[in-house]
Scaffold this active site. Structure first.
Site, short mmCIF file in Angstrom:
data_model
loop_
_atom_site.label_atom_id
_atom_site.label_comp_id
_atom_site.label_asym_id
_atom_site.label_seq_id
_atom_site.Cartn_x
_atom_site.Cartn_y
_atom_site.Cartn_z
N GLY A 116 0.84 -1.20 0.00
CA GLY A 116 0.00 0.00 0.00
C GLY A 116 0.87 1.24 0.00
N ARG A 133 1.75 3.47 -2.12
CA ARG A 133 1.37 4.73 -2.78
C ARG A 133 0.21 5.41 -2.09
NH1 ARG A 133 -0.62 4.50 -7.69
NH2 ARG A 133 -1.10 2.29 -7.56
N GLY A 134 -0.32 4.76 -1.04
CA GLY A 134 -1.46 5.33 -0.33
C GLY A 134 -1.06 6.47 0.59
N THR A 187 -3.50 -1.28 8.85
CA THR A 187 -4.79 -1.45 8.18
C THR A 187 -5.84 -1.79 9.22
OG1 THR A 187 -3.56 -2.31 6.31
CG2 THR A 187 -5.94 -2.74 6.33
N THR A 188 -7.00 -1.14 9.12
CA THR A 188 -8.05 -1.37 10.10
C THR A 188 -9.16 -2.23 9.49
OG1 THR A 188 -9.06 0.72 9.45
CG2 THR A 188 -7.61 0.76 11.38
N ASN A 197 -4.46 2.21 15.76
CA ASN A 197 -4.03 3.61 15.76
C ASN A 197 -2.57 3.70 16.19
OD1 ASN A 197 -3.81 6.44 16.00
ND2 ASN A 197 -6.02 6.56 16.30
N PHE A 198 -1.75 4.28 15.31
CA PHE A 198 -0.32 4.41 15.59
C PHE A 198 0.01 5.73 16.30
CE2 PHE A 198 0.42 1.43 11.86
CZ PHE A 198 1.05 0.44 12.60
N HIS A 201 -13.66 10.94 10.75
CA HIS A 201 -12.59 10.64 9.79
C HIS A 201 -12.90 11.25 8.43
CE1 HIS A 201 -11.33 7.64 12.77
NE2 HIS A 201 -10.17 7.63 12.15
N LYS A 235 -12.56 6.80 4.07
CA LYS A 235 -12.36 5.65 4.96
C LYS A 235 -13.39 4.57 4.66
CE LYS A 235 -11.78 4.51 9.84
NZ LYS A 235 -10.60 3.68 9.56
N THR A 274 -10.10 2.41 16.00
CA THR A 274 -9.78 3.08 17.27
C THR A 274 -11.01 3.15 18.17
OG1 THR A 274 -8.14 4.40 16.11
CG2 THR A 274 -8.84 5.22 18.27
P1 NAP Z 1 -5.29 4.75 0.94
O1 NAP Z 1 -4.69 6.10 0.73
O2 NAP Z 1 -6.54 4.39 0.17
O3 NAP Z 1 -4.16 3.67 0.65
C1 NAP Z 1 -4.41 2.30 0.55
C2 NAP Z 1 -3.40 1.77 -0.42
O4 NAP Z 1 -3.52 0.34 -0.48
C3 NAP Z 1 -3.60 2.31 -1.84
O5 NAP Z 1 -2.37 2.78 -2.34
C4 NAP Z 1 -4.09 1.07 -2.58
O6 NAP Z 1 -3.71 1.06 -3.95
C5 NAP Z 1 -3.36 -0.01 -1.83
N1 NAP Z 1 -3.91 -1.32 -2.14
C6 NAP Z 1 -5.19 -1.70 -2.33
N2 NAP Z 1 -5.24 -3.00 -2.64
C7 NAP Z 1 -3.98 -3.44 -2.65
C8 NAP Z 1 -3.36 -4.69 -2.92
N3 NAP Z 1 -4.09 -5.74 -3.28
N4 NAP Z 1 -2.02 -4.79 -2.84
C9 NAP Z 1 -1.27 -3.75 -2.49
N5 NAP Z 1 -1.77 -2.52 -2.24
C10 NAP Z 1 -3.11 -2.39 -2.33
O7 NAP Z 1 -5.63 4.53 2.48
P2 NAP Z 1 -4.88 5.12 3.75
O8 NAP Z 1 -5.60 6.33 4.21
O9 NAP Z 1 -3.42 5.16 3.48
O10 NAP Z 1 -5.19 3.96 4.82
C11 NAP Z 1 -4.69 2.66 4.65
C12 NAP Z 1 -5.19 1.81 5.83
O11 NAP Z 1 -4.60 2.31 7.04
C13 NAP Z 1 -6.70 1.85 6.05
O12 NAP Z 1 -7.13 0.59 6.51
C14 NAP Z 1 -6.87 2.89 7.15
O13 NAP Z 1 -8.06 2.69 7.92
C15 NAP Z 1 -5.64 2.59 7.96
N6 NAP Z 1 -5.17 3.68 8.83
C16 NAP Z 1 -4.56 3.28 9.97
C17 NAP Z 1 -4.02 4.21 10.82
C18 NAP Z 1 -3.32 3.73 12.06
O14 NAP Z 1 -2.83 4.56 12.84
N7 NAP Z 1 -3.28 2.42 12.30
C19 NAP Z 1 -4.11 5.58 10.51
C20 NAP Z 1 -4.71 5.95 9.32
C21 NAP Z 1 -5.22 4.99 8.46
P3 NAP Z 1 -4.49 1.98 -5.03
O15 NAP Z 1 -3.82 3.33 -4.86
O16 NAP Z 1 -4.18 1.32 -6.32
O17 NAP Z 1 -5.93 1.99 -4.64
#
Ligand code: NAP
Length: 262
Positions: free
Chosen positions: A11, A13-14, A96-97, A123-124, A151, A155, A162
């Protein structure tokens, strides 16, 4: 000198993943060895990394030796990646949540079978962990609780990991009980929010927000609000680093950073 830790990010590029790439590149003893994306197999010319890009974690871990996988993808992919990493002896750090109790049980069993650790942290942000801990303390004395989590509108899961984790931590000190009037009726479905052992959880999704949560407590003639805000995704990276440094030395599943922060 600290031990070198080789890392794969999925992930990357996210929104979270791109911050994690910066963290890894800026940390002396971390080495980014590959990334997993769902497109651009083998191509890194259009991306910000100069390591191999895989579209499949299995193929990646068959050819690349890594200590840690950082997963920041989507709930379904995150669960699959966590299990795959463990199968290859790679320790997952998962932000990932959306993992279910069943997912967590299966992952815990896999950690046990493989005798390696994993960290899954809804949540980190260290401030958010303190918010959860303070809420757990408060609920012992003020057991009427409602949680409002807010959020950004991209999302996928609701309520947030969290909010669920906060409710779970509170439930260790609070007897399950109904809140509000016994005969209350919703005239619009969902008005009272989700129910966790009588605690109500409300999810707000709006553009412009990142990750915010209020835990509201009510008592006789008083109220207490505990609030945390993540204004940028950098706020999560100290927790990612703490998790990577910790996971290389453990052999069980840790769910939630509150378990590794004193
Ligand atoms: P995001 O910007 O949508 O990023 C998700 C990334 O995963 C995108 O780049 C997506 O690719 C990629 N992806 C999707 N399917 C995939 C696969 N099969 N293989 C590899 N990569 C794949 O989301 P985000 O805001 O970064 O959040 C990501 C996760 O972290 C979510 O579950 C969110 O709830 C969680 N989160 C956790 C915290 C924490 O503190 N734990 C904080 C914030 C967010 P594409 O660009 O091609 O769609």
């Amino acid at each position: 000198m600290s031990k070198q830790i080789s890392i794969v990010i999925s992930g990357y590029r996210g929104r979270m993943g791109s911050e994690a790439v910066k963290l890894v590149n800026n940390t002396n003893n971390y080495q980014l060895v590959a990334v997993v994306d769902r497109s651009y197999e083998g191509d890194h010319s259009t991306n910000s990394v100069d390591v191999p890009v895989y579209t499949d974690l299995d193929s990646c871990l068959q050819s690349i030796k890594a200590d840690v996988l950082i997963d920041l993808t989507t709930p379904e992919v995150g669960v699959r990646h966590t299990k795959t990493a463990l199968q290859y002896g790679v320790r997952p750090v998962v932000g990932t949540t959306g993992f279910t109790d069943k997912d967590l049980q299966e992952i815990e069993q896999l950690c046990h079978d493989k005798n390696i650790g994993a960290i899954i942290a809804p949540n980190f942000a260290i401030g958010a962990i303190l918010m959860m801990k303070f809420s757990q303390m408060a609920a012992k004395y003020l057991p009427n609780v409602e949680i409002i989590e807010m959020h950004h509108d991209q999302k996928l899961d609701a309520p947030s990991g969290t909010a669920i984790k906060t409710a779970q931590m509170i439930s260790t000190v609070r007897e399950a009980k109904g809140q509000g009037h016994e005969q209350e009726k919703e005239t619009l479905a969902g008005a009272r929010g989700a129910d966790f052992e009588g605690m109500k959880i409300h999810s707000v999704r709006l553009p412009g927000l990142i990750a915010h949560q209020q835990v509201l407590f009510g008592g006789q003639g008083q109220a207490l609000t505990i609030r945390h805000d993540s204004f940028t995704r950098e706020s999560f990276m100290t927790g990612v680093k703490l998790s990577v440094d910790t996971v290389v030395g453990i052999d069980t599943l840790v769910y939630g950073l509150e378990n590794i922060i004193e």
